[in-house]
Scaffold this motif. Structure first.
Motif, mmCIF file in Angstrom:
data_model
loop_
_atom_site.group_PDB
_atom_site.id
_atom_site.type_symbol
_atom_site.label_atom_id
_atom_site.label_comp_id
_atom_site.label_asym_id
_atom_site.label_seq_id
_atom_site.Cartn_x
_atom_site.Cartn_y
_atom_site.Cartn_z
ATOM 1 N N TRP A 39 0.824 -1.203 0.000
ATOM 2 C CA TRP A 39 0.000 0.000 0.000
ATOM 3 C C TRP A 39 0.864 1.262 0.000
ATOM 4 C CZ3 TRP A 39 -4.642 0.199 -1.628
ATOM 5 C CH2 TRP A 39 -5.463 -0.908 -1.506
ATOM 6 N N ILE A 40 2.017 1.209 0.653
ATOM 7 C CA ILE A 40 2.923 2.359 0.637
ATOM 8 C C ILE A 40 3.414 2.608 -0.789
ATOM 9 C CG2 ILE A 40 5.218 3.132 1.366
ATOM 10 C CD1 ILE A 40 4.611 1.854 4.092
ATOM 11 N N PHE A 41 3.768 1.537 -1.512
ATOM 12 C CA PHE A 41 4.194 1.696 -2.899
ATOM 13 C C PHE A 41 3.063 2.214 -3.780
ATOM 14 C CE2 PHE A 41 7.644 -1.557 -2.039
ATOM 15 C CZ PHE A 41 8.640 -0.597 -1.992
ATOM 16 N N VAL A 42 1.847 1.776 -3.534
ATOM 17 C CA VAL A 42 0.700 2.251 -4.314
ATOM 18 C C VAL A 42 0.500 3.746 -4.083
ATOM 19 C CG1 VAL A 42 -1.811 2.126 -4.488
ATOM 20 C CG2 VAL A 42 -0.464 0.030 -4.465
ATOM 21 N N LEU A 46 0.801 6.715 -6.838
ATOM 22 C CA LEU A 46 -0.342 7.592 -7.067
ATOM 23 C C LEU A 46 0.060 9.056 -6.941
ATOM 24 C CD1 LEU A 46 -3.389 7.737 -7.585
ATOM 25 C CD2 LEU A 46 -3.690 7.772 -5.115
ATOM 26 N N VAL A 47 0.847 9.389 -5.935
ATOM 27 C CA VAL A 47 1.315 10.762 -5.764
ATOM 28 C C VAL A 47 2.195 11.179 -6.946
ATOM 29 C CG1 VAL A 47 2.814 12.237 -4.344
ATOM 30 C CG2 VAL A 47 1.103 10.787 -3.269
ATOM 31 N N ALA A 48 3.053 10.269 -7.411
ATOM 32 C CA ALA A 48 3.923 10.585 -8.550
ATOM 33 C C ALA A 48 3.104 10.819 -9.815
ATOM 34 C CB ALA A 48 4.931 9.456 -8.762
ATOM 35 N N ILE A 49 2.066 10.023 -10.043
ATOM 36 C CA ILE A 49 1.228 10.192 -11.228
ATOM 37 C C ILE A 49 0.469 11.504 -11.175
ATOM 38 C CG2 ILE A 49 -0.835 9.284 -12.378
ATOM 39 C CD1 ILE A 49 0.253 6.479 -11.763
ATOM 40 N N VAL A 50 -0.068 11.847 -10.007
ATOM 41 C CA VAL A 50 -0.790 13.118 -9.866
ATOM 42 C C VAL A 50 0.156 14.292 -10.103
ATOM 43 C CG1 VAL A 50 -1.966 14.606 -8.195
ATOM 44 C CG2 VAL A 50 -2.608 12.207 -8.400
#
Length: 75
Positions: A39-42, A46-50
């Motif tokens: 979940w930490i990697f997810v 997600l933050v990087a994509i945003v």
């Protein structure tokens, strides 16, 4: 030469993979706690994509990209 490969095996099995062995044992008692790494990697992805999408939108709004349609010169 054989000892060199056994040393590599010993390094990975006894030292570097020890945290993963702990996660494997934790999964038998508490699946949610063992999945926290995933979940930490997810969340990081997600933050990087945003962030990446916000940067693309910023450059798109400034019209900095050349969007003229042209084909290759050999066509």
């Amino acid at each position: 030469m054989k000892d060199f490969f056994y040393a590599i095996q010993d390094l990975f099995v006894n030292f570097l993979f020890t945290p993963l062995d702990g996660l494997r044992e934790l999964e038998l008692t508490n699946w949610f706690a063992a999945s926290i790494v995933s979940w930490i990697f997810v969340v990081i992805c997600l933050v990087a994509i945003v962030y990446w999408m916000m940067q693309l939108k910023k450059y798109n709004d400034n019209n900095e990209e050349d969007k003229t349609v042209s084909s290759h010169s050999f066509l």
